[in-house]
Design a protein around this motif. Structure first.
Motif, PDB file in Angstrom:
ATOM      1  N   UNK A  19       0.823  -1.198   0.000  1.00  0.00           N
ATOM      2  CA  UNK A  19       0.000   0.000   0.000  1.00  0.00           C
ATOM      3  C   UNK A  19       0.861   1.254   0.000  1.00  0.00           C
ATOM      4  N   UNK A  20       2.193   1.070  -0.069  1.00  0.00           N
ATOM      5  CA  UNK A  20       3.107   2.204  -0.057  1.00  0.00           C
ATOM      6  C   UNK A  20       3.327   2.788   1.331  1.00  0.00           C
ATOM      7  N   UNK A  21       2.936   2.049   2.363  1.00  0.00           N
ATOM      8  CA  UNK A  21       3.083   2.503   3.731  1.00  0.00           C
ATOM      9  C   UNK A  21       4.438   2.110   4.292  1.00  0.00           C
ATOM     10  N   UNK A  22       5.112   3.036   4.947  1.00  0.00           N
ATOM     11  CA  UNK A  22       6.364   2.724   5.637  1.00  0.00           C
ATOM     12  C   UNK A  22       6.025   2.178   7.016  1.00  0.00           C
ATOM     13  N   UNK A  23       6.536   0.992   7.294  1.00  0.00           N
ATOM     14  CA  UNK A  23       6.267   0.336   8.574  1.00  0.00           C
ATOM     15  C   UNK A  23       7.598   0.078   9.259  1.00  0.00           C
ATOM     16  N   UNK A  24       7.740   0.559  10.469  1.00  0.00           N
ATOM     17  CA  UNK A  24       8.986   0.370  11.221  1.00  0.00           C
ATOM     18  C   UNK A  24       8.788  -0.670  12.312  1.00  0.00           C
ATOM     19  N   UNK A  25       9.617  -1.700  12.270  1.00  0.00           N
ATOM     20  CA  UNK A  25       9.591  -2.768  13.264  1.00  0.00           C
ATOM     21  C   UNK A  25      10.773  -2.588  14.205  1.00  0.00           C
ATOM     22  N   UNK A  26      10.561  -2.818  15.487  1.00  0.00           N
ATOM     23  CA  UNK A  26      11.646  -2.680  16.468  1.00  0.00           C
ATOM     24  C   UNK A  26      12.710  -3.751  16.279  1.00  0.00           C
ATOM     25  N   UNK A  27      12.332  -4.857  15.681  1.00  0.00           N
ATOM     26  CA  UNK A  27      13.230  -5.975  15.431  1.00  0.00           C
ATOM     27  C   UNK A  27      12.417  -7.094  14.805  1.00  0.00           C
ATOM     28  N   UNK A  28      13.000  -8.258  14.596  1.00  0.00           N
ATOM     29  CA  UNK A  28      12.235  -9.374  14.025  1.00  0.00           C
ATOM     30  C   UNK A  28      11.012  -9.683  14.889  1.00  0.00           C
ATOM     31  N   UNK A  29       9.821  -9.716  14.307  1.00  0.00           N
ATOM     32  CA  UNK A  29       8.612  -9.996  15.104  1.00  0.00           C
ATOM     33  C   UNK A  29       8.630 -11.409  15.659  1.00  0.00           C
ATOM     34  N   UNK A  30       8.099 -11.552  16.865  1.00  0.00           N
ATOM     35  CA  UNK A  30       8.057 -12.862  17.519  1.00  0.00           C
ATOM     36  C   UNK A  30       6.671 -13.488  17.486  1.00  0.00           C
ATOM     37  N   UNK A  31       5.645 -12.640  17.283  1.00  0.00           N
ATOM     38  CA  UNK A  31       4.263 -13.128  17.282  1.00  0.00           C
ATOM     39  C   UNK A  31       3.529 -12.515  16.079  1.00  0.00           C
ATOM     40  N   UNK A  32       3.311 -13.343  15.059  1.00  0.00           N
ATOM     41  CA  UNK A  32       2.741 -12.858  13.799  1.00  0.00           C
ATOM     42  C   UNK A  32       1.331 -13.411  13.619  1.00  0.00           C
ATOM     43  N   UNK A  33       0.417 -12.522  13.293  1.00  0.00           N
ATOM     44  CA  UNK A  33      -0.938 -12.906  12.917  1.00  0.00           C
ATOM     45  C   UNK A  33      -1.036 -12.761  11.398  1.00  0.00           C
ATOM     46  N   UNK A  34      -1.279 -13.862  10.698  1.00  0.00           N
ATOM     47  CA  UNK A  34      -1.367 -13.802   9.246  1.00  0.00           C
ATOM     48  C   UNK A  34      -2.818 -14.036   8.822  1.00  0.00           C
TER      49      UNK A  34
END
Length: 297
Positions: A30-45
């Motif tokens: 969607x062209x959105x910039x998303x910043x993650x603090x680090x590799x995610x540990x809990x992902x909802x797909x």
């Protein structure tokens, strides 16, 4: 002297502790910039394609829940399941995800959750290159870049092999039906869909390629005018109004179509061509074999 340096280095590491993961900023479809603090540990797909990608990358241990349609690989069925278009905040909080992978439609109500630290990424690929990009992007996110690169490389090689086999073959006209609940106006794949791309790579011509929308309803008049050589039913396993070649041949007004007269109506599993994940190459190979069986003996 060397042993002393190694010992000193070890002491420094113990005093400093492990280095914190650096923030990662990525851009979704969607062209959105998303910043993650680090590799995610809990992902909802919330889409089967994203679920299949995570399993292919060996990141299934990070998945806390999947959507109700995720059934490949079989281990995905063992994950807690949710209905992505009926998600409540309470459900999301119960699973405590730090990242939600979604698509257009189901993602918009989730975006306010980012104020609570839950990141949301939208994946809506339109081409094979988009799918490759998303696999590589997820590889970065879950710290499996080498595995993602290997997967994409293998996918590209299989696509190249298909294109080489059908490149100089005649191009039959194809109509893919996704929903024949209204047999006078069945839904199909039009321009801007990766399925339209697959038909071209498989050596065919999509009769709906010039439609005004990505997922148009094709009128009987349009279908008669296009007169496809092959009709592919991807709604054969649909939970409501499943279709078969026999039912299609009996539809009013369809008897004059070339594909009906010749009996070139084929039912397939829609998932193999509609899920933007690693198996999309299997979908391409299937289409190519249906269009050009003589090239795959």
């Amino acid at each position: 002297m060397r042993r002393r340096l190694i010992l000193l280095f070890g002491i420094v590491l113990l005093l400093w502790g492990p280095a914190e993961a650096a923030p990662l900023t990525v851009v979704d479809d969607a062209g959105r910039s998303v910043t993650l603090d680090g590799p995610p540990k809990r992902i909802m797909t919330l889409t089967p394609g994203n679920t299949e990608i995570l399993f292919a990358l060996g990141a299934e241990d990070r998945i806390v829940t999947v959507d109700q349609w995720s059934d490949v690989p079989p281990a995905a069925k063992a994950k807690p399941r949710v209905a992505p278009f009926n998600l409540s905040v309470e459900q999301i909080v119960r699973f405590s995800p730090d990242l939600i992978l979604s698509t257009y439609g189901s993602a918009e109500p989730l975006l306010p959750l980012e104020r609570q630290g839950i990141r949301v990424m939208i994946f809506a690929p339109r081409t094979l290159d988009d799918i490759y990009r998303n696999i590589l992007l997820m590889g970065r996110i879950v710290d499996a870049e080498a595995r993602a690169e290997s997967l994409v490389r293998a996918m590209r090689q299989r696509v190249t092999a298909v294109v080489a086999k059908v490149g100089d073959a005649p191009k039959p006209k194809v109509f893919i039906e996704f929903d024949g609940s209204d047999p006078g106006r069945p839904f199909t794949a039009g321009p801007g869909s990766f399925i339209d791309v697959l038909i071209g790579l498989a050596g065919g011509v999509n009769v709906a390629a010039h439609s005004r929308t990505t997922w148009p309803q094709f009128s009987l008049e349009e279908l008669i005018s296009a007169d496809p050589d092959l009709i592919i039913l991807s709604d054969a396993l649909a939970p409501l109004h499943p279709q078969t070649p026999e039912l299609v041949a009996q539809r009013p007004g369809w008897s004059g179509l070339r594909a009906v007269r010749r009996g070139t109506i084929v039912a397939i599993d829609a998932n193999v061509i509609s899920r933007p994940g690693p198996r999309i190459v299997e979908g391409l190979e299937l289409l190519a074999r249906l269009l050009h069986p003589d090239r795959f003996r």
